[in-house]
Scaffold this active site. Structure first.
Site, PDB file in Angstrom:
ATOM      1  N   GLY A   1      86.318  67.484  31.695  1.00 35.78           N
ATOM      2  CA  GLY A   1      85.772  66.498  32.595  1.00 35.78           C
ATOM      3  C   GLY A   1      87.149  65.661  33.265  1.00 35.78           C
ATOM      4  N   HIS A  30      91.734  54.934  21.998  1.00 34.61           N
ATOM      5  CA  HIS A  30      91.108  56.217  21.612  1.00 34.61           C
ATOM      6  C   HIS A  30      90.843  55.996  20.000  1.00 34.61           C
ATOM      7  CE1 HIS A  30      90.326  59.098  24.826  1.00 34.61           C
ATOM      8  NE2 HIS A  30      91.124  58.608  25.427  1.00 34.61           N
TER       9      HIS A  30
END
Length: 174
Positions: free
Chosen positions: A7, A52
């Site tokens: 992506g 993250h």
């Protein structure tokens, strides 16, 4: 099982990868291993890494592997699900340590390690070839190598998913 998730930047690929790897680990009753390839070289990257870390929570066993990823995979002999985030940053790290002519051998080592790994592996990578050809030589070389790496991994992957605007699109499923 090898699952390659591709992506663009902020496409939702990491979030999707976390969900896929967690579901596999829960289904199999095994541990979750998060392999981080990023190095905090500036404040912005440090913020990305922290974001993250918050997204994945504390249910993961962490390994920081900015360079020796094939070697790490070769050492795994137990059970579990490995999530590697992200191969594009791993490739970027390689650009500082290896001459470009060594990349085909590096990619061959990676694909061999993945094929021999007994654990399920979920790989995250940026699909950066959708844009215009970069003007600078180093940038063009990076885009080329990223494309070749993604092709090599997609060829051996059992599953390839492209994430666009947070939506997973199945590209390959064996």
């Amino acid at each position: 099982m090898i699952h390659l998730i591709l992506g663009g930047a902020r496409s939702g690929k990491s979030r999707y990868g976390l969900a896929v790897a967690s579901a596999l680990a829960i289904q199999q009753g095994v541990d979750q291993y998060f392999v981080a390839t990023a190095t905090p070289f500036d404040d912005e990257m440090t913020s990305r890494i922290e974001r993250h870390q918050q997204e994945r929570g504390e249910d993961w066993q962490l390994a920081e592997v900015p360079l020796a990823l094939a070697e790490y995979l070769n050492q795994q002999s137990g059970t579990g699900v490995i999530l590697v985030d992200c191969l594009t940053l791993w490739l970027n790290n390689q650009f500082y340590h290896l001459p470009e002519q060594d990349f085909p051998a590096l990619f061959a080592q990676m694909t061999q390690a993945l094929q021999q790994c007994r654990m399920d592996v979920v790989l995250i990578a940026n699909e950066i070839g959708f844009g215009v050809v970069p003007a600078g030589g180093v940038s063009r070389a990076f885009v080329d190598q990223a494309g070749w790496l993604n092709q090599a991994l997609a060829a051996i992957a059992d599953r390839v998913t492209l994430v666009v605007a947070g939506l997973p699109l199945t590209v390959k499923e064996v």
